[in-house]
Design a protein around this motif. Sequence first.
Motif, mmCIF file in Angstrom:
data_model
loop_
_atom_site.group_PDB
_atom_site.id
_atom_site.type_symbol
_atom_site.label_atom_id
_atom_site.label_comp_id
_atom_site.label_asym_id
_atom_site.label_seq_id
_atom_site.Cartn_x
_atom_site.Cartn_y
_atom_site.Cartn_z
ATOM 1 N N ILE A 48 1.121 -1.128 -0.255
ATOM 2 C CA ILE A 48 -0.251 -0.322 0.218
ATOM 3 C C ILE A 48 1.067 1.196 -0.157
ATOM 4 O O ILE A 48 0.948 2.359 -1.102
ATOM 5 N N GLU A 49 1.576 1.197 0.833
ATOM 6 C CA GLU A 49 2.765 2.702 0.717
ATOM 7 C C GLU A 49 3.778 2.367 -0.530
ATOM 8 O O GLU A 49 3.596 3.565 -0.859
ATOM 9 N N HIS A 50 4.050 1.702 -0.936
ATOM 10 C CA HIS A 50 5.026 1.394 -2.482
ATOM 11 C C HIS A 50 3.889 2.317 -3.452
ATOM 12 O O HIS A 50 4.591 3.094 -3.989
ATOM 13 N N ILE A 51 2.652 1.614 -3.124
ATOM 14 C CA ILE A 51 1.347 1.734 -4.041
ATOM 15 C C ILE A 51 2.125 3.618 -4.347
ATOM 16 O O ILE A 51 1.576 4.321 -4.977
ATOM 17 N N ARG A 52 1.383 4.447 -2.919
ATOM 18 C CA ARG A 52 1.128 5.542 -2.234
ATOM 19 C C ARG A 52 2.563 6.227 -3.070
ATOM 20 O O ARG A 52 2.187 7.734 -3.546
ATOM 21 N N ILE A 53 3.697 6.288 -2.623
ATOM 22 C CA ILE A 53 4.931 6.932 -2.708
ATOM 23 C C ILE A 53 4.876 6.686 -4.265
ATOM 24 O O ILE A 53 5.316 8.095 -4.421
ATOM 25 N N ARG A 54 4.514 6.077 -4.794
ATOM 26 C CA ARG A 54 5.269 6.678 -6.361
ATOM 27 C C ARG A 54 4.086 7.339 -7.171
ATOM 28 O O ARG A 54 4.589 7.810 -7.888
ATOM 29 N N LEU A 55 2.890 7.472 -6.574
ATOM 30 C CA LEU A 55 1.620 8.057 -6.828
ATOM 31 C C LEU A 55 2.414 9.536 -6.313
ATOM 32 O O LEU A 55 1.937 10.868 -7.118
ATOM 33 N N GLN A 56 2.471 9.793 -5.180
ATOM 34 C CA GLN A 56 2.719 10.866 -4.643
ATOM 35 C C GLN A 56 4.045 11.248 -5.279
ATOM 36 O O GLN A 56 4.128 12.446 -5.117
ATOM 37 N N THR A 57 5.167 10.803 -5.346
ATOM 38 C CA THR A 57 6.487 11.715 -6.290
ATOM 39 C C THR A 57 6.198 11.195 -7.744
ATOM 40 O O THR A 57 7.070 12.563 -7.885
ATOM 41 N N GLN A 58 5.542 11.523 -8.269
ATOM 42 C CA GLN A 58 4.757 11.513 -9.554
ATOM 43 C C GLN A 58 5.160 12.507 -10.591
ATOM 44 O O GLN A 58 3.953 13.138 -8.833
ATOM 45 N N THR A 59 5.652 13.195 -10.845
ATOM 46 C CA THR A 59 4.844 14.705 -11.405
ATOM 47 C C THR A 59 4.242 14.914 -12.690
ATOM 48 O O THR A 59 4.459 14.331 -13.708
ATOM 49 N N SER A 60 4.123 15.634 -13.980
ATOM 50 C CA SER A 60 3.173 15.710 -14.632
ATOM 51 C C SER A 60 4.096 15.395 -15.846
ATOM 52 O O SER A 60 3.835 15.011 -16.414
ATOM 53 N N SER A 61 5.675 15.741 -14.975
ATOM 54 C CA SER A 61 6.301 15.275 -16.330
ATOM 55 C C SER A 61 6.946 14.302 -16.493
ATOM 56 O O SER A 61 7.871 13.661 -16.946
ATOM 57 N N THR A 62 6.933 13.432 -15.183
ATOM 58 C CA THR A 62 7.404 12.097 -14.969
ATOM 59 C C THR A 62 6.066 11.185 -14.813
ATOM 60 O O THR A 62 6.761 10.265 -14.322
ATOM 61 N N LYS A 63 5.255 11.184 -15.028
ATOM 62 C CA LYS A 63 3.947 10.831 -14.753
ATOM 63 C C LYS A 63 3.888 9.185 -15.543
ATOM 64 O O LYS A 63 4.158 9.289 -16.911
ATOM 65 N N SER A 64 4.025 8.455 -14.261
ATOM 66 C CA SER A 64 3.980 6.731 -15.153
ATOM 67 C C SER A 64 3.178 5.554 -14.793
ATOM 68 O O SER A 64 2.317 5.573 -15.624
ATOM 69 N N PHE A 65 2.305 6.127 -13.629
ATOM 70 C CA PHE A 65 0.987 5.465 -13.344
ATOM 71 C C PHE A 65 -0.443 6.710 -13.584
ATOM 72 O O PHE A 65 -0.530 7.737 -12.962
#
Length: 300
Positions: free
Chosen positions: A133-150
């Motif tokens: 749960i934290e892994h998914i949350r952190i991936r979403l929290q740290t992506q920006t519009s220029s680095t969006k992967s998910f």
Amino acid sequence: MTIELEEPPLTHDNNQVFKDLFAGTMGGIAQVLVGQPFDTVKVRLQSAPEGTYNGALDVIKKLVQNEGPKAFYKGTLTPLVGVGACVSVQFSVNEFMKRHYDNKLNGQPLSLLQFFNCGAIAGFANGFLASPIEHIRIRLQTQTSSTKSFNGPIDCFKKLYQQQGLFGGIYKGLVPTLIRESVGLGIYFATYEALIANELTKDKSITRADISSLKLCAFGGLSGYTLWIAIYPIDVIKSKLQTDSLTKPTFKGSLDVVNKVFKSSGIKGFYRGFIPTILRAAPANGATFAVFEITMRLLG
């Protein structure tokens, strides 16, 4: 040496586990709604390359300027569901273990060490749920519009699994998560029970149900402080692993994180993002315990 804490008899209602789970879920939802903005700032500080931000206020300024106020609640759906589930596991297992000790002790008060053990077992059980749960949350929290992967938590889950499988992807950072949860929640629940016991000792005319919401918030906040002071460096290690590149990782594991962080930043590298975490600890954990206790009172 043990320190005996006064504790009212624990109920053995057959529906108690369901009550614990529901009250824990309510506490978890309160924790997310109160604490998510602080957590977003903490994760950005922990995971960003050296020099990206000049502290918590700089993160806040850049988030507002570049991504808008809604950025503080990025990835909230995952923790809203997930943290609700995690806190329900934490509290229900902790309460179950308290009843287990109560049966063994024939109603005698639990010691501080026994309360720690209850919390540690709850934390270990919760670690297997908290890690993905934290892994998914952190991936979403740290992506920006220029680095969006998910495109949301489900897409993130699928891509993590497709790229690295279950343990290399979904459960990346599991070991430090289990250590953090076991030690941290042992301290967390033992601190809270000690504060409750002290309050009951000061005024023997009251019961646990008579303690005010304000005091429950204060005790929860203090418990949150002891939790994060004790385990924050472990949380940094976990966050570094969970924000590392999936295709070209910088770190080989937890020990490699420790070595590289220490070489590049020294001890202070293990405390990046500590201020927003501590600022979050009191309101988020105060709300968690208060909502849990009040919900339990309403459930009877």
